[in-house]
Design an enzyme around this catalytic site. Structure first.
Site, mmCIF file in Angstrom:
data_model
loop_
_atom_site.group_PDB
_atom_site.id
_atom_site.type_symbol
_atom_site.label_atom_id
_atom_site.label_comp_id
_atom_site.label_asym_id
_atom_site.label_seq_id
_atom_site.Cartn_x
_atom_site.Cartn_y
_atom_site.Cartn_z
ATOM 1 N N ASP A 188 -49.920 -25.427 -44.795
ATOM 2 C CA ASP A 188 -49.813 -25.050 -43.386
ATOM 3 C C ASP A 188 -49.466 -23.575 -43.307
ATOM 4 O O ASP A 188 -48.387 -23.156 -43.753
ATOM 5 C CB ASP A 188 -48.738 -25.888 -42.686
ATOM 6 N N GLU A 280 -56.103 -25.794 -43.162
ATOM 7 C CA GLU A 280 -56.638 -25.882 -41.809
ATOM 8 C C GLU A 280 -57.762 -24.872 -41.628
ATOM 9 O O GLU A 280 -57.756 -23.795 -42.238
ATOM 10 C CB GLU A 280 -55.547 -25.590 -40.778
ATOM 11 N N CYS A 352 -38.721 -37.980 -34.037
ATOM 12 C CA CYS A 352 -39.725 -38.937 -33.569
ATOM 13 C C CYS A 352 -39.017 -40.191 -33.030
ATOM 14 O O CYS A 352 -37.856 -40.470 -33.349
ATOM 15 C CB CYS A 352 -40.679 -39.298 -34.701
ATOM 16 N N CYS A 354 -39.479 -43.049 -33.970
ATOM 17 C CA CYS A 354 -39.172 -43.951 -35.085
ATOM 18 C C CYS A 354 -37.877 -43.560 -35.784
ATOM 19 O O CYS A 354 -37.445 -44.243 -36.721
ATOM 20 C CB CYS A 354 -40.332 -43.976 -36.076
ATOM 21 N N ASP A 361 -43.030 -27.411 -39.670
ATOM 22 C CA ASP A 361 -44.018 -26.913 -40.632
ATOM 23 C C ASP A 361 -44.235 -27.889 -41.785
ATOM 24 O O ASP A 361 -45.367 -28.096 -42.232
ATOM 25 C CB ASP A 361 -43.581 -25.543 -41.164
#
Length: 376
Positions: A188, A280, A352, A354, A361
């Site tokens: 990333d 990416e 999250c 969860c 990152d």
């Protein structure tokens, strides 16, 4: 299996005054021939609706040498002039194939000073390189050896804005693939961290898999600004202004060299340690339209890093996968797959539903790896 590739080896050299004068004349003639041939091609297409081939341009060059106005073209080696016409032919081929824009004229002040010599225009023997129209070999600093039994096919001599002379020697080299490994990594690209990897590499990243962005341009910004103020105080066209401009170019060259060195070491380490690398598909030309981040993005040089990863992966038997630019790598939970609706750039850590706490990152790098393997 080992493969034979065309590889360019670049070295600094220090010409004698006579060699510098000869090369300066050659650079000027190369630029003139390129611009004159481009002008003739443009005129022929606009006024007559026809395309001018390389053969016609080469015949025109012979005629130019016979005129009183351009007879000085015969005083330099003919090979760099012919190579300039070939480069123009390639530029038009790329334009008609819609791979590039219309060829532009070479500027005396802004264009790169270079001349390309093929086998018939140089001699290379036992580490001594002599160019056509020269009696003595170039004083080259051999910072690394050429491949054993190297037979150079092309030599390109150039001079940058900082006044440094370089020679790039193109020859065949045998590249052997690295030993296979089961490791895979997602990459990333960022600004605060130059890259964040889905798994740390000892000695290259920190414990989170991040590589700190050196920000070379920012580090030298004050020095650059100071150097750029000096030419404004000098008289236009004066020798003092030229010397001040060279000092600015040296600061730029320092930034560029340090950036390239970091990227080479980083990309080599990534390719060496991983069998599969996933990145990416970033469109840098669109990202730099953001004026708040354009300078930082340009300093990170993501495009150059991708180019290095591409050819090094090909050389050393690694696999490079590219994930679609619209993939929501930062918004997706790498643990449960839940997608967040909003994720502003200032959010660096998030939790999250969860219950997993994510570093933005690191989470993106993990998602990039998973997406690349899924599309494989």
């Amino acid at each position: 299996m080992a493969q034979i590739v065309k590889r360019a080896f670049k070295f600094r050299f220090y010409p004698t005054p006579e060699q510098a004068d000869e090369l300066a004349r050659t650079f000027g003639c190369v630029r003139l021939v390129y611009n004159k041939a481009l002008q003739e091609r443009t005129r022929a297409y606009r006024s007559e609706g026809r395309k001018v081939s390389y053969v016609e341009s080469s015949a025109a060059l012979t005629e130019w040498k016979r005129t009183e106005e351009l007879d000085f073209l015969a005083e330099v080696s003919s090979v760099p002039l012919q190579q300039a016409l070939r480069h123009l032919q390639t530029a038009f081929a790329n334009f008609f194939a819609q791979r590039a824009g219309y060829p532009a004229f070479k500027s005396r002040k802004k264009s790169r000073l270079s001349a390309e010599y093929t086998r018939s225009a140089f001699r290379y023997h036992d580490g001594r390189l002599t160019l056509a129209k020269m009696d003595a070999p170039l004083n080259i600093v051999w910072s690394r050896p050429l491949p054993e039994g190297a037979d150079p096919s092309t030599v390109t001599v150039s001079k940058d804005a900082a006044g440094r002379w370089s020679v790039s020697i193109l020859c065949e080299d045998t590249v052997r693939p690295l030993d296979p490994t089961s490791d895979m990594v997602g990459v990333d690209a960022g600004i605060t961290a130059l890259v964040t990897l889905s798994r740390p590499i000892p000695g290259v990243t920190d414990d989170d898999g991040k590589v700190t962005n050196p920000r070379h341009e920012r580090a030298d910004r004050r020095r650059l600004a100071r150097a750029q103020r000096i030419p404004a105080r000098k008289e236009k066209g004066s020798a003092n202004r030229d010397r001040a401009r060279v000092k600015v170019a040296r600061v730029h060259a320092r930034i560029t060299d340090r950036r390239r060195d970091v990227l080479h070491k980083l990309t080599t380490a990534i390719v060496r340690e991983n069998q599969v690398v996933v990145i990416e598909d970033l469109t840098v030309r669109n990202l730099v339209k953001n004026h708040s981040l354009a300078r930082a993005i340009s300093d990170a040089s993501w495009r150059q890093m991708r180019t290095m990863l591409e050819y090094k992966a090909q050389w050393y038997g690694r696999e490079l996968l590219v994930v679609d630019r619209w993939f929501p790598s930062s918004k997706l939970c790498s643990a449960c797959g839940a997608l967040q609706r909003f994720m502003p750039l200032n959010v660096r850590d998030w939790v999250c539903a969860c219950g997993v706490v994510h570093d933005r990152d690191v989470n993106a790098a993990k998602n990039i790896l998973a997406a690349g393997l899924a599309e494989r």
